[in-house]
Write a protein that holds these residues in place. Structure first.
Motif, PDB file in Angstrom:
ATOM      1  N   ARG A   1       1.895   3.674 -93.538  1.00  0.00           N
ATOM      2  CA  ARG A   1       0.932   4.179 -92.616  1.00  0.00           C
ATOM      3  C   ARG A   1       0.014   5.162 -93.520  1.00  0.00           C
ATOM      4  O   ARG A   1      -1.296   5.130 -93.540  1.00  0.00           O
ATOM      5  N   TRP A   2       0.767   6.095 -94.278  1.00  0.00           N
ATOM      6  CA  TRP A   2      -0.063   6.854 -95.225  1.00  0.00           C
ATOM      7  C   TRP A   2      -0.769   6.139 -96.250  1.00  0.00           C
ATOM      8  O   TRP A   2      -1.836   6.439 -96.478  1.00  0.00           O
ATOM      9  N   LEU A   3      -0.243   5.344 -96.613  1.00  0.00           N
ATOM     10  CA  LEU A   3      -1.039   4.259 -97.642  1.00  0.00           C
ATOM     11  C   LEU A   3      -2.284   3.697 -97.013  1.00  0.00           C
ATOM     12  O   LEU A   3      -3.398   3.284 -97.677  1.00  0.00           O
ATOM     13  N   ALA A   4      -2.214   3.182 -95.789  1.00  0.00           N
ATOM     14  CA  ALA A   4      -3.100   2.381 -95.110  1.00  0.00           C
ATOM     15  C   ALA A   4      -4.273   3.435 -94.736  1.00  0.00           C
ATOM     16  O   ALA A   4      -5.526   3.203 -95.201  1.00  0.00           O
ATOM     17  N   LEU A   5      -3.911   4.642 -94.516  1.00  0.00           N
ATOM     18  CA  LEU A   5      -5.094   5.811 -94.361  1.00  0.00           C
ATOM     19  C   LEU A   5      -5.733   6.226 -95.470  1.00  0.00           C
ATOM     20  O   LEU A   5      -7.051   6.441 -95.723  1.00  0.00           O
ATOM     21  N   TRP A   6      -5.075   6.036 -96.780  1.00  0.00           N
ATOM     22  CA  TRP A   6      -5.202   6.604 -97.919  1.00  0.00           C
ATOM     23  C   TRP A   6      -6.305   5.357 -98.451  1.00  0.00           C
ATOM     24  O   TRP A   6      -7.336   5.733 -98.804  1.00  0.00           O
ATOM     25  N   ALA A   7      -5.989   4.220 -98.176  1.00  0.00           N
ATOM     26  CA  ALA A   7      -6.939   3.108 -98.430  1.00  0.00           C
ATOM     27  C   ALA A   7      -8.197   3.257 -97.617  1.00  0.00           C
ATOM     28  O   ALA A   7      -9.343   3.090 -98.246  1.00  0.00           O
ATOM     29  N   GLN A   8      -7.976   3.586 -96.236  1.00  0.00           N
ATOM     30  CA  GLN A   8      -9.532   3.450 -95.679  1.00  0.00           C
ATOM     31  C   GLN A   8     -10.438   4.835 -96.206  1.00  0.00           C
ATOM     32  O   GLN A   8     -11.418   4.589 -96.115  1.00  0.00           O
ATOM     33  N   THR A   9      -9.598   5.765 -96.219  1.00  0.00           N
ATOM     34  CA  THR A   9     -10.338   6.997 -96.581  1.00  0.00           C
ATOM     35  C   THR A   9     -10.951   6.654 -98.108  1.00  0.00           C
ATOM     36  O   THR A   9     -12.146   7.075 -98.461  1.00  0.00           O
ATOM     37  N   THR A  10     -10.194   6.187 -99.212  1.00  0.00           N
ATOM     38  CA  THR A  10     -10.758   5.961-100.497  1.00  0.00           C
ATOM     39  C   THR A  10     -12.019   4.920-100.366  1.00  0.00           C
ATOM     40  O   THR A  10     -12.767   5.162-101.220  1.00  0.00           O
ATOM     41  N   ASP A  11     -11.629   3.922 -99.743  1.00  0.00           N
ATOM     42  CA  ASP A  11     -12.749   2.748 -99.488  1.00  0.00           C
ATOM     43  C   ASP A  11     -14.230   3.525 -98.935  1.00  0.00           C
ATOM     44  O   ASP A  11     -15.034   3.023 -99.370  1.00  0.00           O
ATOM     45  N   ALA A  12     -13.811   4.502 -98.022  1.00  0.00           N
ATOM     46  CA  ALA A  12     -14.905   5.030 -97.449  1.00  0.00           C
ATOM     47  C   ALA A  12     -15.858   5.973 -98.202  1.00  0.00           C
ATOM     48  O   ALA A  12     -17.055   6.048 -98.201  1.00  0.00           O
ATOM     49  N   LEU A  13     -15.027   6.482 -98.996  1.00  0.00           N
ATOM     50  CA  LEU A  13     -15.629   7.862 -99.923  1.00  0.00           C
ATOM     51  C   LEU A  13     -15.801   7.648-101.353  1.00  0.00           C
ATOM     52  O   LEU A  13     -16.884   8.169-101.767  1.00  0.00           O
ATOM     53  N   MET A  14     -15.100   6.733-102.014  1.00  0.00           N
ATOM     54  CA  MET A  14     -15.080   6.625-103.335  1.00  0.00           C
ATOM     55  C   MET A  14     -15.940   5.055-103.725  1.00  0.00           C
ATOM     56  O   MET A  14     -15.836   4.373-103.105  1.00  0.00           O
TER      57      MET A  14
END
Length: 148
Positions: A88-101
């Motif tokens: 779950r942490w990794l999926a949320l990390w992927a969503q956040t990095t995809d959105a911001l970076m």
């Protein structure tokens, strides 16, 4: 590291990493599964966010700013942490990095996070001389199944 520029997206530098860490952990704190664990474990969020920014700076920029020990820090909370929560942490990390970076930065951060998560899970859930605790979960299916 030099990354190409995408309009409105962050790069892997001190400003980008600080913005990413702040945004990501705001999402973690609000997450139904992760929030209670993190909010119970962290007493001083501003101090912890600074430490996490130092961690990612050390990992991605080789700054050497992080001086902590991630495995013992996570082992203190082993009773509350499961392989599914890592996913779950990794999926949320992927969503956040995809959105911001920028795309290259997001991919690099996601790859590094997967490796770190795998190492932490090995330290937390694999017993020498015994049977391993459940195999680590895939990185993206948990969050997408709940929120996709």
């Amino acid at each position: 590291m030099i990354w190409s520029v995408s309009v409105g997206k962050l790069e892997i530098d001190d400003i980008g990493l600080e913005s990413l860490v702040d945004a990501f952990y705001a999402r973690v704190r609000a997450d139904a599964a992760l929030g209670p664990i993190f909010n119970d474990a962290i007493g001083d969020w501003p101090e912890h966010l600074e430490k996490l920014t130092d961690f990612w700076s050390s990992v991605m920029l080789t700054s050497g700013r992080y001086k902590g020990q991630p495995v013992p820090a996570h082992m203190k909370h082993k009773a509350q942490i499961t392989p599914e929560l890592f996913a779950r942490w990794l999926a949320l990390w992927a969503q956040t990095t995809d959105a911001l970076m920028i795309p290259e930065a997001a991919a690099a951060l996601q790859d590094r996070a997967r490796r770190i998560a795998q190492s932490l899970q090995l330290a937390m859930f694999i017993r020498l001389g015994g049977r391993p605790v459940p195999h680590p979960c895939p990185t993206s299916s948990v969050l997408q199944a709940d929120h996709g």
